[in-house]
Design a protein around this motif. Structure first.
Motif, mmCIF file in Angstrom:
data_model
loop_
_atom_site.group_PDB
_atom_site.id
_atom_site.type_symbol
_atom_site.label_atom_id
_atom_site.label_comp_id
_atom_site.label_asym_id
_atom_site.label_seq_id
_atom_site.Cartn_x
_atom_site.Cartn_y
_atom_site.Cartn_z
ATOM 1 N N SER A 1 -2.677 6.458 -9.489
ATOM 2 C CA SER A 1 -4.100 6.509 -9.112
ATOM 3 C C SER A 1 -4.828 7.343 -10.166
ATOM 4 O O SER A 1 -4.209 7.779 -11.147
ATOM 5 C CB SER A 1 -4.237 7.178 -7.745
ATOM 6 O OG SER A 1 -3.816 8.533 -7.870
ATOM 7 N N GLU B 1 -12.703 6.070 -12.977
ATOM 8 C CA GLU B 1 -12.248 4.700 -12.720
ATOM 9 C C GLU B 1 -12.390 3.827 -13.972
ATOM 10 O O GLU B 1 -11.479 3.083 -14.346
ATOM 11 C CB GLU B 1 -13.049 4.093 -11.559
ATOM 12 C CG GLU B 1 -12.612 2.681 -11.287
ATOM 13 C CD GLU B 1 -13.438 1.962 -10.231
ATOM 14 O OE1 GLU B 1 -14.170 2.634 -9.485
ATOM 15 O OE2 GLU B 1 -13.337 0.722 -10.169
ATOM 16 N N PRO C 1 1.553 -1.047 -6.709
ATOM 17 C CA PRO C 1 0.116 -0.855 -6.464
ATOM 18 C C PRO C 1 -0.516 0.081 -7.487
ATOM 19 O O PRO C 1 0.117 1.023 -7.958
ATOM 20 C CB PRO C 1 0.101 -0.223 -5.064
ATOM 21 C CG PRO C 1 1.446 0.370 -4.860
ATOM 22 C CD PRO C 1 2.408 -0.289 -5.809
ATOM 23 N N ARG D 1 -4.154 2.327 -7.965
ATOM 24 C CA ARG D 1 -5.356 2.749 -7.233
ATOM 25 C C ARG D 1 -6.419 3.214 -8.220
ATOM 26 O O ARG D 1 -6.123 4.007 -9.106
ATOM 27 C CB ARG D 1 -4.996 3.903 -6.290
ATOM 28 C CG ARG D 1 -3.985 3.540 -5.226
ATOM 29 C CD ARG D 1 -4.521 3.897 -3.840
ATOM 30 N NE ARG D 1 -3.594 3.452 -2.823
ATOM 31 C CZ ARG D 1 -2.674 4.239 -2.286
ATOM 32 N NH1 ARG D 1 -2.569 5.506 -2.659
ATOM 33 N NH2 ARG D 1 -1.860 3.766 -1.359
ATOM 34 N N PHE D 2 -7.620 2.754 -7.974
ATOM 35 C CA PHE D 2 -8.721 3.141 -8.856
ATOM 36 C C PHE D 2 -9.587 4.196 -8.177
ATOM 37 O O PHE D 2 -10.786 4.261 -8.372
ATOM 38 C CB PHE D 2 -9.504 1.889 -9.279
ATOM 39 C CG PHE D 2 -8.649 0.964 -10.107
ATOM 40 C CD1 PHE D 2 -8.548 1.150 -11.483
ATOM 41 C CD2 PHE D 2 -7.901 -0.035 -9.512
ATOM 42 C CE1 PHE D 2 -7.727 0.322 -12.254
ATOM 43 C CE2 PHE D 2 -7.082 -0.858 -10.270
ATOM 44 C CZ PHE D 2 -6.982 -0.669 -11.647
ATOM 45 N N ASP D 3 -8.938 4.978 -7.322
ATOM 46 C CA ASP D 3 -9.639 6.085 -6.658
ATOM 47 C C ASP D 3 -8.686 7.279 -6.587
ATOM 48 O O ASP D 3 -7.651 7.301 -7.248
ATOM 49 C CB ASP D 3 -10.102 5.647 -5.256
ATOM 50 C CG ASP D 3 -8.938 5.146 -4.415
ATOM 51 O OD1 ASP D 3 -7.791 5.544 -4.691
ATOM 52 O OD2 ASP D 3 -9.168 4.351 -3.488
ATOM 53 N N TRP D 4 -9.038 8.260 -5.750
ATOM 54 C CA TRP D 4 -8.255 9.500 -5.703
ATOM 55 C C TRP D 4 -7.341 9.539 -4.472
ATOM 56 O O TRP D 4 -6.814 10.587 -4.117
ATOM 57 C CB TRP D 4 -9.203 10.711 -5.706
ATOM 58 C CG TRP D 4 -10.044 10.756 -6.944
ATOM 59 C CD1 TRP D 4 -11.261 10.167 -7.128
ATOM 60 C CD2 TRP D 4 -9.705 11.387 -8.182
ATOM 61 N NE1 TRP D 4 -11.711 10.393 -8.404
ATOM 62 C CE2 TRP D 4 -10.784 11.152 -9.085
ATOM 63 C CE3 TRP D 4 -8.617 12.133 -8.641
ATOM 64 C CZ2 TRP D 4 -10.787 11.627 -10.390
ATOM 65 C CZ3 TRP D 4 -8.631 12.611 -9.941
ATOM 66 C CH2 TRP D 4 -9.704 12.352 -10.804
ATOM 67 N N ASP D 5 -7.178 8.406 -3.815
ATOM 68 C CA ASP D 5 -6.337 8.337 -2.610
ATOM 69 C C ASP D 5 -4.874 8.594 -3.003
ATOM 70 O O ASP D 5 -4.303 7.842 -3.790
ATOM 71 C CB ASP D 5 -6.490 6.927 -1.993
ATOM 72 C CG ASP D 5 -5.730 6.794 -0.688
ATOM 73 O OD1 ASP D 5 -5.036 7.750 -0.290
ATOM 74 O OD2 ASP D 5 -5.825 5.708 -0.068
ATOM 75 N N GLU D 6 -4.289 9.648 -2.453
ATOM 76 C CA GLU D 6 -2.913 9.983 -2.838
ATOM 77 C C GLU D 6 -1.885 9.549 -1.797
ATOM 78 O O GLU D 6 -0.713 9.895 -1.897
ATOM 79 C CB GLU D 6 -2.794 11.493 -3.098
ATOM 80 C CG GLU D 6 -3.583 11.909 -4.314
ATOM 81 C CD GLU D 6 -3.309 13.335 -4.763
ATOM 82 O OE1 GLU D 6 -2.380 13.974 -4.223
ATOM 83 O OE2 GLU D 6 -4.041 13.806 -5.648
ATOM 84 N N ARG D 7 -2.316 8.786 -0.783
ATOM 85 C CA ARG D 7 -1.324 8.333 0.197
ATOM 86 C C ARG D 7 -0.387 7.328 -0.466
ATOM 87 O O ARG D 7 -0.801 6.544 -1.311
ATOM 88 C CB ARG D 7 -2.012 7.677 1.401
ATOM 89 C CG ARG D 7 -2.768 8.642 2.281
ATOM 90 C CD ARG D 7 -3.534 7.901 3.337
ATOM 91 N NE ARG D 7 -4.263 6.775 2.746
ATOM 92 C CZ ARG D 7 -4.595 5.667 3.394
ATOM 93 N NH1 ARG D 7 -4.288 5.528 4.658
ATOM 94 N NH2 ARG D 7 -5.245 4.686 2.792
ATOM 95 N N ASN E 1 -0.523 1.675 1.903
ATOM 96 C CA ASN E 1 -1.884 1.156 2.080
ATOM 97 C C ASN E 1 -2.216 0.771 3.509
ATOM 98 O O ASN E 1 -3.388 0.651 3.854
ATOM 99 C CB ASN E 1 -2.052 -0.121 1.237
ATOM 100 C CG ASN E 1 -2.059 0.197 -0.235
ATOM 101 O OD1 ASN E 1 -2.509 1.268 -0.648
ATOM 102 N ND2 ASN E 1 -1.544 -0.718 -1.031
#
Ligand SMILES: Cc1cc2nc3c(=O)[nH]c(=O)nc-3n(C[C@H](O)[C@H](O)[C@H](O)COP(=O)(O)OP(=O)(O)OC[C@H]3O[C@@H](n4cnc5c(N)ncnc54)[C@H](O)[C@@H]3O)c2cc1C
Length: 382
Positions: A107, A121, A182, A184-190, A193
């Protein structure tokens, strides 16, 4: 669900081979519909590979690798909620790269950690556009990775991990193995999905014990049925559900279906709350193990001390991951044709689950499939 047996017709009898998620969920639904269900299990416990138990220090561990429950299906979650309460699934994973822990999947946080400066991004998209290699149609896992993330990320995060995991070069693996990496183009670190990410509050063994608790359902553990014994059972029951290995049910006549296995080594740390910052750390480069898992991060068990599990990929051992190479895929198709024919017999045999279908299923996928099969069986008896 209404009963399928009444005073005019004898109770339908169902034999189920294997007490994993597939066998137990079908068993439960058929038991509730009035069938007489017998489940045989070769191990000394139920719950299949989802089995968890306290280790000698009282720390709840997942004996066959960590199981992170996630699903998009609210209906499935509601059904399972009859058998367990839930706690949030704190599924966070880091990869150890040059001694630094970076978030997985890749990400903006990962790129920032790897490059030592904040990545936006658009910078990440630009980076990928420069790095990606062009293949008209990627022929193997390496080409797939190079086309998807480019050489730098492939070398840092995926090449050695995939090689260790499968014991062969990514060049020999099907492109589909790495097709779903996967980004990710955001800061979601989970790590995952899916909309619902939870863990059974008292663990999977407790969940599946509750599912098995029905007066029409009985389980015999430490009973392994072979092909001849299963066929002989046809005289005594109305249908059979088989969740064991697909090839074993046909005497491995086309050759064995290959699997990759794992060896688990545990390390207890008395008096420590945690030893690593999150449930899972991947080791894509150094070390023979692929990952370390501290499941207490997710179980949230209130107990002094913690247990770390090291996972070593192995050639021999419990069949865990189907080998996704052409030879075994082709073999699978030949066995599947035989399995499909068994379903057409007077006393049908249904092949369900990850071993019987030689298919890597997540828990939710196998449960949804099993629920469909249960409905099909019951429908046929109405
Ligand atoms: C290392 C690992 C990690 C995983 N992590 C996740 C995860 O994080 N999230 C997720 O959703 N899924 C995960 N999974 C997948 C999950 O384990 C499976 O989806 C699920 O266990 C499949 O259920 P099943 O009933 O088909 O098979 P199993 O759980 O394998 O159950 C089959 C049972 O049948 C028994 N059996 C087989 N043959 C016979 C016989 N001849 N006679 C009697 N008994 C027999 C076996 O002993 C076993 O208990 C993971 C799997 C592995 C291997």
């Amino acid at each position: 669900m209404t009963g399928i047996s009444d005073s005019r017709s004898p109770r339908k009898k169902l034999l189920i081979v294997g007490s994993g998620p597939a066998g137990l969920s079908i068993g439960r639904l058929c038991a509730e519909a009035g069938c007489d269900v017998r489940i045989v299990e070769q191990r000394d416990h139920i719950a299949g590979n989802c089995y968890d138990e306290p280790d000698e220090h009282g720390v709840l561990v997942h004996r066959y690798g960590p199981h992170y429950f996630r699903t998009w299906s609210k209906d499935l979650l509601d059904w399972l909620s009859r058998f367990t309460e839930w706690i949030p699934g704190r599924y966070y994973v880091r990869a150890c790269v040059n001694g630094e822990l970076v978030p997985m999947p890749v990400s903006l946080s990962t790129m920032t950690a790897l490059k030592g400066r904040a990545f936006s991004e658009s910078e990440f998209r630009e980076y990928l556009a420069q790095q990606r290699e062009v293949f008209e149609s990627p022929q193997n896992a390496e080409e797939q990775c190079l086309a998807h993330v480019g050489r730098e990320l492939y070398e840092l995060l995926f090449r050695n991990y995939t090689t260790k995991q499968w014991g062969i070069s990514p060049r020999e693996l099907a492109a589909s193995v790495t097709a779903r990496i996967p980004l990710r183009f955001d800061w979601d670190e989970r790590y995952l999905n899916e909309e619902y990410q939870v863990m059974p509050k008292r663990g999977y063994t407790a969940l599946y014990s509750n599912m098995a608790d029905h007066p029409n359902l009985r389980i015999e553990t430490k009973v392994a049925l072979d092909e001849a014994q299963i066929r002989a059972e046809r005289k005594h029951v109305d249908a059979i559900v088989y969740t064991g290995p697909l090839d074993a049910m046909f005497g491995c006549r086309f050759g064995a279906l290959g699997y990759r296995s794992l060896r688990f080594e545990y390390e207890h740390h008395a008096g420590m709350q945690f030893v690593q910052p999150c449930v899972q750390i991947n080791y894509p480069n150094e070390h023979a193990y692929t990952r370390t898992v501290e499941i207490k991060h997710v179980t949230q068990q209130q107990i002094p001390g913690t247990t770390l599990c090291f996972e070593y990929p192995e050639e021999e051992g419990d069949p865990f991951y189907p080998l996704l190479i052409n030879e075994h895929r082709e073999r699978r198709e030949r066995y599947k044709a035989l399995a499909d024919a068994e379903r057409e017999q007077d006393c049908p045999i249904y092949f369900v689950g990850r071993l019987a279908e030689y298919k890597y299923y997540n828990m939710d996928q196998v449960l949804l499939r099993a629920i469909d099969v249960a409905h099909e069986i019951l429908q046929g008896w109405r």
